[in-house]
Motif scaffolding. Structure first.
Motif, short mmCIF file in Angstrom:
data_model
loop_
_atom_site.label_atom_id
_atom_site.label_comp_id
_atom_site.label_asym_id
_atom_site.label_seq_id
_atom_site.Cartn_x
_atom_site.Cartn_y
_atom_site.Cartn_z
N TYR A 1 -23.42 51.41 99.11
CA TYR A 1 -24.43 51.73 99.30
C TYR A 1 -24.33 51.30 101.09
CZ TYR A 1 -28.66 47.68 100.22
OH TYR A 1 -29.33 47.58 100.05
N GLN B 1 -41.12 51.49 91.20
CA GLN B 1 -40.15 50.42 91.55
C GLN B 1 -39.76 49.82 90.09
OE1 GLN B 1 -38.37 49.39 94.44
NE2 GLN B 1 -39.59 51.10 94.66
N ARG C 1 -31.13 56.68 93.90
CA ARG C 1 -30.21 55.90 93.30
C ARG C 1 -30.08 55.70 91.31
NH1 ARG C 1 -34.20 51.44 95.72
NH2 ARG C 1 -34.98 53.39 96.17
N ASP D 1 -33.22 49.28 89.27
CA ASP D 1 -32.80 48.31 89.87
C ASP D 1 -32.24 47.88 91.37
OD1 ASP D 1 -31.29 45.75 89.67
OD2 ASP D 1 -29.06 46.02 88.91
N PRO D 2 -33.47 46.92 92.11
CA PRO D 2 -33.50 47.03 93.32
C PRO D 2 -32.54 45.72 93.81
CG PRO D 2 -35.03 45.26 92.36
CD PRO D 2 -33.76 46.11 90.89
N SER D 3 -31.81 45.16 92.34
CA SER D 3 -30.06 44.62 93.30
C SER D 3 -29.36 45.40 92.57
CB SER D 3 -29.92 43.48 92.36
OG SER D 3 -29.38 43.82 91.05
N TYR D 4 -28.66 46.72 92.99
CA TYR D 4 -27.88 47.49 93.13
C TYR D 4 -27.34 48.29 94.17
CZ TYR D 4 -25.31 51.91 91.58
OH TYR D 4 -24.51 53.30 91.67
N LYS D 5 -26.47 47.94 94.13
CA LYS D 5 -24.96 47.94 95.70
C LYS D 5 -24.11 48.69 95.75
CE LYS D 5 -27.77 45.07 97.88
NZ LYS D 5 -28.33 44.42 96.71
N LYS E 1 -28.29 53.04 103.13
CA LYS E 1 -29.08 52.05 102.68
C LYS E 1 -30.03 52.35 104.18
CE LYS E 1 -27.84 47.89 104.97
NZ LYS E 1 -27.13 46.66 105.07
#
Length: 256
Positions: free
Chosen positions: A152, A171, A206, A175-179, A156
């Motif tokens: 990530y 969006q 992603r 999953d906006p929290s995916y790392k 980024k």
């Protein structure tokens, strides 16, 4: 796509390309300028996407999502829009004489954890262009792609640049929290008939968390409506183009 890595500041909201960029040869710059003038005047111009034609390489990279199917001797790419499919032969050379085709002759190999794909022989159709700005290409077009999974922190920067420069993905599909791991594509374009030097750009993908709907480009000269006892979508007024969506279910790896 935005060619900002070479200083181009094209506007993807108005489809106005930077025709003054020094990497463009004069003939190509004039074509980009004409497309930009049409956009500013509110006049649409034909592209492979809105005319339901194969996009070619690298235009097809402007699609919002891909699926990748890996087999021992071949890798298949499925693109979200319009059933576009590419087949990449693994560990083989280009033939001595390449027959031009919509996606060209693509051969791949792995360099460590990086998939490298070399493509030549991309056919020139009536709407041939490299990007949304109408940048042309010639039979000399040569594209090299490099795909790898990155963490990530490395991804980024590419995600932030994509959000600033490129069209936005929906969006609710991610999953906006995916790392976790991201798939990153770096590609290099060389065409001595259009550019004075090669240029490179990146795409960062992603995993998609929603089902992938089927996107069909329908060139519809006759209006089709739902009728009792008959199937088929209503694709809009005669002469218009519209994307007709229907559910699709599969288990292949998909990225957005």
């Amino acid at each position: 796509m935005n060619l900002s890595r070479r200083g181009i500041t094209s506007d993807n909201r108005q489809l106005v390309g930077d025709y003054k960029n020094p990497i463009l040869k004069p003939e190509a710059a004039e074509i980009v300028k004409k497309h930009g003038e049409m956009s500013l005047a509110g006049i649409g111009y034909p592209t492979p996407r809105n005319q339901c034609w194969p996009g070619g390489i690298p235009f097809v990279f402007t699609t919002t999502a891909i699926e990748v199917l890996q087999q021992p001797g071949e890798i298949t790419f499925l693109y979200y829009e319009d059933h576009e499919v590419r087949h990449v032969r693994m560990n083989q050379p280009h033939p001595a004489k390449v027959t031009p085709s919509w996606y060209g002759d693509s051969v791949g190999h792995f360099e460590g954890d990086t998939l490298v794909i070399d493509t030549v022989g991309i056919r020139i159709g009536p709407y041939a262009m490299l990007d949304w700005y109408g940048t042309p290409h010639t039979p000399a077009l040569h594209v090299v792609e490099r795909y790898r999974l990155v963490d990530y922190e490395r991804a980024k920067e590419g995600l932030e640049r994509d959000a600033k420069e490129n069209f936005q993905v929906q969006q609710n599909t991610i999953d906006p929290s995916y790392k976790g791991k991201h798939l990153q594509l770096e590609f290099t374009v060389e065409d001595k008939g259009v550019f004075v030097m090669p240029w490179s750009a990146t795409m960062t993908y992603r995993p998609q968390v929603t089902e992938w709907e089927e996107s069909i480009c329908a060139e519809n000269p006759n209006k089709i409506r739902h009728r009792k006892g008959r199937g088929g979508p209503d694709c809009g007024q005669a002469g218009f183009l519209k994307l007709c969506l229907a559910p699709r279910h599969d288990r292949m790896r998909r990225f957005t």
